[in-house]
Motif scaffolding. Structure first.
Motif, PDB file in Angstrom:
ATOM      1  N   UNK A  64     120.043  -8.831  86.479  1.00 45.10           N
ATOM      2  CA  UNK A  64     120.262 -10.243  86.150  1.00 45.10           C
ATOM      3  C   UNK A  64     121.695 -10.526  85.715  1.00 45.10           C
ATOM      4  N   UNK A  65     122.531  -9.507  85.630  1.00 46.64           N
ATOM      5  CA  UNK A  65     123.934  -9.709  85.282  1.00 46.64           C
ATOM      6  C   UNK A  65     124.196 -10.006  83.817  1.00 46.64           C
ATOM      7  N   UNK A  66     123.201  -9.800  82.962  1.00 46.43           N
ATOM      8  CA  UNK A  66     123.382 -10.069  81.529  1.00 46.43           C
ATOM      9  C   UNK A  66     124.287  -8.999  80.910  1.00 46.43           C
ATOM     10  N   UNK A  67     125.013  -9.403  79.877  1.00 47.09           N
ATOM     11  CA  UNK A  67     125.926  -8.497  79.173  1.00 47.09           C
ATOM     12  C   UNK A  67     125.363  -8.193  77.790  1.00 47.09           C
ATOM     13  N   UNK A  68     125.628  -7.007  77.325  1.00 49.84           N
ATOM     14  CA  UNK A  68     125.191  -6.666  75.964  1.00 49.84           C
ATOM     15  C   UNK A  68     126.330  -6.977  74.993  1.00 49.84           C
ATOM     16  N   UNK A  69     125.970  -7.152  73.744  1.00 46.57           N
ATOM     17  CA  UNK A  69     126.960  -7.401  72.701  1.00 46.57           C
ATOM     18  C   UNK A  69     126.925  -6.232  71.721  1.00 46.57           C
ATOM     19  N   UNK A  70     128.102  -5.733  71.413  1.00 50.50           N
ATOM     20  CA  UNK A  70     128.224  -4.590  70.502  1.00 50.50           C
ATOM     21  C   UNK A  70     128.985  -5.044  69.273  1.00 50.50           C
ATOM     22  N   UNK A  71     128.429  -4.754  68.108  1.00 46.73           N
ATOM     23  CA  UNK A  71     129.092  -5.059  66.841  1.00 46.73           C
ATOM     24  C   UNK A  71     129.343  -3.743  66.115  1.00 46.73           C
ATOM     25  N   UNK A  72     130.610  -3.485  65.820  1.00 51.63           N
ATOM     26  CA  UNK A  72     131.016  -2.214  65.227  1.00 51.63           C
ATOM     27  C   UNK A  72     131.243  -2.393  63.733  1.00 51.63           C
ATOM     28  N   UNK A  73     130.715  -1.457  62.953  1.00 49.73           N
ATOM     29  CA  UNK A  73     130.957  -1.415  61.514  1.00 49.73           C
ATOM     30  C   UNK A  73     132.020  -0.357  61.254  1.00 49.73           C
ATOM     31  N   UNK A  74     133.031  -0.726  60.471  1.00 47.03           N
ATOM     32  CA  UNK A  74     134.152   0.180  60.216  1.00 47.03           C
ATOM     33  C   UNK A  74     134.054   0.761  58.818  1.00 47.03           C
ATOM     34  N   UNK A  75     134.600   1.949  58.656  1.00 48.47           N
ATOM     35  CA  UNK A  75     134.606   2.647  57.373  1.00 48.47           C
ATOM     36  C   UNK A  75     136.029   3.105  57.070  1.00 48.47           C
ATOM     37  N   UNK A  76     136.335   3.205  55.790  1.00 48.09           N
ATOM     38  CA  UNK A  76     137.657   3.655  55.359  1.00 48.09           C
ATOM     39  C   UNK A  76     137.474   4.863  54.446  1.00 48.09           C
ATOM     40  N   UNK A  77     138.012   6.006  54.856  1.00 49.38           N
ATOM     41  CA  UNK A  77     137.945   7.226  54.058  1.00 49.38           C
ATOM     42  C   UNK A  77     139.345   7.805  53.948  1.00 49.38           C
ATOM     43  N   UNK A  78     139.842   7.921  52.741  1.00 52.47           N
ATOM     44  CA  UNK A  78     141.155   8.504  52.482  1.00 52.47           C
ATOM     45  C   UNK A  78     142.249   7.867  53.345  1.00 52.47           C
ATOM     46  N   UNK A  79     142.168   6.557  53.494  1.00 59.69           N
ATOM     47  CA  UNK A  79     143.181   5.829  54.241  1.00 59.69           C
ATOM     48  C   UNK A  79     142.985   5.822  55.751  1.00 59.69           C
ATOM     49  N   UNK A  80     141.896   6.397  56.233  1.00 57.59           N
ATOM     50  CA  UNK A  80     141.624   6.437  57.669  1.00 57.59           C
ATOM     51  C   UNK A  80     140.538   5.413  57.985  1.00 57.59           C
ATOM     52  N   UNK A  81     140.842   4.499  58.879  1.00 57.31           N
ATOM     53  CA  UNK A  81     139.865   3.487  59.291  1.00 57.31           C
ATOM     54  C   UNK A  81     139.273   3.938  60.618  1.00 57.31           C
ATOM     55  N   UNK A  82     137.943   4.055  60.637  1.00 59.25           N
ATOM     56  CA  UNK A  82     137.273   4.485  61.850  1.00 59.25           C
ATOM     57  C   UNK A  82     135.891   3.847  61.931  1.00 59.25           C
ATOM     58  N   UNK A  83     135.334   3.753  63.156  1.00 55.40           N
ATOM     59  CA  UNK A  83     134.007   3.152  63.288  1.00 55.40           C
ATOM     60  C   UNK A  83     132.944   4.082  62.722  1.00 55.40           C
ATOM     61  N   UNK A  84     132.020   3.509  61.961  1.00 50.69           N
ATOM     62  CA  UNK A  84     130.965   4.343  61.370  1.00 50.69           C
ATOM     63  C   UNK A  84     129.627   4.122  62.049  1.00 50.69           C
ATOM     64  N   UNK A  85     129.400   2.931  62.582  1.00 54.04           N
ATOM     65  CA  UNK A  85     128.162   2.650  63.300  1.00 54.04           C
ATOM     66  C   UNK A  85     128.365   1.421  64.170  1.00 54.04           C
ATOM     67  N   UNK A  86     127.393   1.206  65.031  1.00 60.20           N
ATOM     68  CA  UNK A  86     127.455   0.032  65.902  1.00 60.20           C
ATOM     69  C   UNK A  86     126.037  -0.412  66.223  1.00 60.20           C
ATOM     70  N   UNK A  87     125.893  -1.714  66.357  1.00 58.03           N
ATOM     71  CA  UNK A  87     124.623  -2.257  66.818  1.00 58.03           C
ATOM     72  C   UNK A  87     124.846  -2.809  68.214  1.00 58.03           C
ATOM     73  N   UNK A  88     123.886  -2.570  69.050  1.00 58.89           N
ATOM     74  CA  UNK A  88     123.996  -2.974  70.444  1.00 58.89           C
ATOM     75  C   UNK A  88     122.854  -3.944  70.751  1.00 58.89           C
ATOM     76  N   UNK A  89     123.192  -5.182  71.033  1.00 58.99           N
ATOM     77  CA  UNK A  89     122.188  -6.190  71.358  1.00 58.99           C
ATOM     78  C   UNK A  89     122.136  -6.363  72.869  1.00 58.99           C
ATOM     79  N   UNK A  90     121.065  -5.871  73.451  1.00 57.50           N
ATOM     80  CA  UNK A  90     120.874  -5.987  74.896  1.00 57.50           C
ATOM     81  C   UNK A  90     119.851  -7.090  75.126  1.00 57.50           C
ATOM     82  N   UNK A  91     120.234  -8.134  75.855  1.00 56.57           N
ATOM     83  CA  UNK A  91     119.293  -9.236  76.064  1.00 56.57           C
ATOM     84  C   UNK A  91     118.094  -8.798  76.904  1.00 56.57           C
ATOM     85  N   UNK A  92     116.991  -9.434  76.627  1.00 57.38           N
ATOM     86  CA  UNK A  92     115.789  -9.180  77.428  1.00 57.38           C
ATOM     87  C   UNK A  92     116.032  -9.697  78.839  1.00 57.38           C
ATOM     88  N   UNK A  93     115.448  -9.033  79.800  1.00 57.04           N
ATOM     89  CA  UNK A  93     115.673  -9.498  81.172  1.00 57.04           C
ATOM     90  C   UNK A  93     115.114 -10.905  81.384  1.00 57.04           C
TER      91      UNK A  93
END
Length: 188
Positions: A64-93
Protein backbone atom coordinates in the motif's frame (compact mmCIF):
# COMPACT_ATOMS: atom_id res chain seq x y z
CA UNK A 1 48.30 16.92 42.77
CA UNK A 2 48.22 19.04 39.70
CA UNK A 3 45.31 19.89 37.49
CA UNK A 4 46.76 17.62 34.79
CA UNK A 5 46.87 14.66 37.19
CA UNK A 6 43.29 15.29 38.33
CA UNK A 7 42.25 15.60 34.69
CA UNK A 8 43.96 12.30 33.89
CA UNK A 9 42.11 10.66 36.79
CA UNK A 10 38.78 11.97 35.49
CA UNK A 11 39.57 10.79 31.97
CA UNK A 12 40.45 7.33 33.32
CA UNK A 13 37.11 7.22 35.14
CA UNK A 14 35.30 8.33 31.97
CA UNK A 15 37.15 5.66 30.00
CA UNK A 16 36.15 2.91 32.45
CA UNK A 17 32.49 3.93 32.26
CA UNK A 18 32.55 4.18 28.46
CA UNK A 19 34.26 0.79 28.13
CA UNK A 20 31.49 -0.82 30.19
CA UNK A 21 28.85 0.88 28.02
CA UNK A 22 30.71 -0.17 24.87
CA UNK A 23 30.64 -3.83 25.94
CA UNK A 24 26.91 -3.65 26.63
CA UNK A 25 26.15 -2.02 23.29
CA UNK A 26 28.49 -4.38 21.41
CA UNK A 27 26.51 -7.34 22.75
CA UNK A 28 23.24 -5.58 21.97
CA UNK A 29 24.37 -4.73 18.43
CA UNK A 30 25.39 -8.35 17.80
CA UNK A 31 22.08 -9.64 19.13
CA UNK A 32 19.98 -7.15 17.17
CA UNK A 33 21.98 -7.81 14.00
CA UNK A 34 21.24 -11.52 14.36
CA UNK A 35 17.54 -10.81 14.95
CA UNK A 36 17.44 -8.52 11.91
CA UNK A 37 19.20 -11.12 9.74
CA UNK A 38 16.70 -13.77 10.87
CA UNK A 39 13.76 -11.46 10.16
CA UNK A 40 15.13 -10.62 6.72
CA UNK A 41 15.60 -14.31 5.86
CA UNK A 42 12.02 -14.98 6.91
CA UNK A 43 10.81 -12.04 4.81
CA UNK A 44 12.77 -13.21 1.77
CA UNK A 45 11.28 -16.69 2.16
CA UNK A 46 7.71 -15.40 2.28
CA UNK A 47 8.29 -12.91 -0.54
CA UNK A 48 9.69 -15.69 -2.74
CA UNK A 49 6.72 -17.94 -1.95
CA UNK A 50 4.23 -15.17 -2.65
CA UNK A 51 6.03 -14.29 -5.89
CA UNK A 52 5.88 -17.92 -6.99
CA UNK A 53 2.16 -18.08 -6.25
CA UNK A 54 0.98 -14.58 -7.31
CA UNK A 55 3.89 -13.38 -9.40
CA UNK A 56 5.85 -10.17 -8.91
CA UNK A 57 2.79 -8.16 -9.92
CA UNK A 58 0.75 -9.63 -7.06
CA UNK A 59 3.38 -8.64 -4.46
CA UNK A 60 3.65 -5.17 -5.95
CA UNK A 61 -0.12 -4.64 -5.96
CA UNK A 62 -0.46 -5.93 -2.37
CA UNK A 63 1.80 -3.16 -1.07
CA UNK A 64 0.00 0.00 0.00
CA UNK A 65 3.04 2.30 0.00
CA UNK A 66 2.60 3.34 3.64
CA UNK A 67 5.64 4.64 5.52
CA UNK A 68 6.57 3.88 9.09
CA UNK A 69 7.49 6.55 11.61
CA UNK A 70 10.48 6.11 13.89
CA UNK A 71 10.97 8.12 17.07
CA UNK A 72 14.42 7.91 18.64
CA UNK A 73 15.14 8.46 22.33
CA UNK A 74 18.60 9.85 23.04
CA UNK A 75 20.81 9.31 26.08
CA UNK A 76 23.80 11.23 27.41
CA UNK A 77 26.57 9.36 29.23
CA UNK A 78 29.84 11.06 30.15
CA UNK A 79 29.31 13.70 27.48
CA UNK A 80 28.44 11.20 24.72
CA UNK A 81 25.04 11.59 23.09
CA UNK A 82 23.75 8.42 21.49
CA UNK A 83 20.41 6.76 20.70
CA UNK A 84 19.18 4.53 23.51
CA UNK A 85 15.90 3.27 22.07
CA UNK A 86 13.42 3.82 19.30
CA UNK A 87 9.75 3.27 18.73
CA UNK A 88 8.60 2.24 15.31
CA UNK A 89 5.02 2.99 14.31
CA UNK A 90 4.03 0.91 11.32
CA UNK A 91 0.56 1.76 10.01
CA UNK A 92 -1.97 -0.99 9.61
CA UNK A 93 -2.47 -2.00 6.02
CA UNK A 94 -5.18 -0.03 4.32
CA UNK A 95 -7.90 -1.89 2.52
CA UNK A 96 -6.95 -1.69 -1.11
CA UNK A 97 -8.52 -2.61 -4.38
CA UNK A 98 -6.25 -5.62 -4.69
CA UNK A 99 -7.21 -8.53 -2.48
CA UNK A 100 -4.25 -10.89 -1.99
CA UNK A 101 -5.05 -14.27 -3.46
CA UNK A 102 -2.77 -16.26 -1.16
CA UNK A 103 -1.79 -16.40 2.49
CA UNK A 104 1.90 -16.06 1.61
CA UNK A 105 1.31 -12.35 0.93
CA UNK A 106 -0.27 -11.90 4.37
CA UNK A 107 2.62 -13.74 6.01
CA UNK A 108 5.12 -11.69 3.97
CA UNK A 109 3.47 -8.47 5.21
CA UNK A 110 3.78 -9.51 8.86
CA UNK A 111 7.38 -10.66 8.23
CA UNK A 112 8.11 -7.25 6.69
CA UNK A 113 6.80 -5.51 9.83
CA UNK A 114 9.03 -7.68 12.02
CA UNK A 115 12.02 -6.99 9.75
CA UNK A 116 11.46 -3.23 9.88
CA UNK A 117 11.24 -3.27 13.69
CA UNK A 118 14.34 -5.45 13.94
CA UNK A 119 16.18 -3.12 11.52
CA UNK A 120 15.29 -0.08 13.62
CA UNK A 121 16.46 -1.82 16.80
CA UNK A 122 19.73 -2.77 15.15
CA UNK A 123 20.25 0.75 13.77
CA UNK A 124 19.85 2.19 17.28
CA UNK A 125 22.23 -0.32 18.86
CA UNK A 126 24.82 0.11 16.09
CA UNK A 127 24.68 3.92 16.17
CA UNK A 128 25.04 3.92 19.96
CA UNK A 129 27.98 1.51 19.78
CA UNK A 130 29.70 3.57 17.08
CA UNK A 131 29.26 6.82 19.04
CA UNK A 132 30.68 5.26 22.20
CA UNK A 133 33.63 3.71 20.35
CA UNK A 134 34.44 7.09 18.79
CA UNK A 135 34.37 8.76 22.22
CA UNK A 136 36.58 6.02 23.68
CA UNK A 137 39.18 6.77 21.01
CA UNK A 138 38.97 10.49 21.71
CA UNK A 139 39.25 9.96 25.46
CA UNK A 140 42.28 7.71 25.02
CA UNK A 141 43.98 10.37 22.89
CA UNK A 142 43.27 13.04 25.51
CA UNK A 143 44.54 10.81 28.29
CA UNK A 144 47.68 9.96 26.33
CA UNK A 145 48.29 13.67 25.67
CA UNK A 146 48.04 14.44 29.38
CA UNK A 147 50.26 11.56 30.42
CA UNK A 148 52.87 11.95 27.68
CA UNK A 149 53.12 15.74 27.68
CA UNK A 150 51.65 17.57 30.65
CA UNK A 151 52.52 15.29 33.54
CA UNK A 152 56.13 14.59 32.40
CA UNK A 153 56.54 18.33 31.79
CA UNK A 154 55.63 18.93 35.44
CA UNK A 155 58.21 16.36 36.53
CA UNK A 156 60.87 18.04 34.38
CA UNK A 157 60.06 21.38 36.02
CA UNK A 158 60.32 19.83 39.49
CA UNK A 159 63.71 18.32 38.66
CA UNK A 160 64.97 21.65 37.31
CA UNK A 161 63.70 23.42 40.40
CA UNK A 162 65.40 20.83 42.59
CA UNK A 163 68.73 21.51 40.86
CA UNK A 164 68.64 25.27 41.50
CA UNK A 165 70.53 26.43 44.54
CA UNK A 166 68.29 27.68 47.30
CA UNK A 167 71.01 29.33 49.33
CA UNK A 168 74.74 29.06 49.81
CA UNK A 169 76.58 28.31 52.99
CA UNK A 170 80.15 29.15 53.76
CA UNK A 171 83.01 27.77 51.64
CA UNK A 172 80.92 27.76 48.40
CA UNK A 173 78.67 24.82 49.26
CA UNK A 174 75.51 24.92 47.25
CA UNK A 175 72.40 23.64 48.96
CA UNK A 176 69.52 22.48 46.79
CA UNK A 177 66.20 20.96 47.77
CA UNK A 178 67.47 17.63 46.44
CA UNK A 179 70.65 17.78 48.54
CA UNK A 180 68.60 18.73 51.60
CA UNK A 181 66.39 15.69 51.01
CA UNK A 182 69.44 13.47 50.46
CA UNK A 183 71.11 14.90 53.56
CA UNK A 184 68.00 14.14 55.59
CA UNK A 185 68.14 10.55 54.36
CA UNK A 186 71.83 10.11 55.31
CA UNK A 187 71.57 11.81 58.69
CA UNK A 188 68.56 9.80 59.81
Amino acid sequence: RTVAERGADLLERKLRILLAEEQDYALLADRTRQEWDDAMRELETWMLRSALISGARGARLAGDGAHCEVEVTWQLTMGVRYPSSATCAIPEPMPCAFIPDNTALHLAASAARRAVRAGVDHAVAKAAHDAIVAEIGSTRRQLRALRDRWIPLRLVRLVRRARRPVFQRGRGIRVTPASIALGALFTA
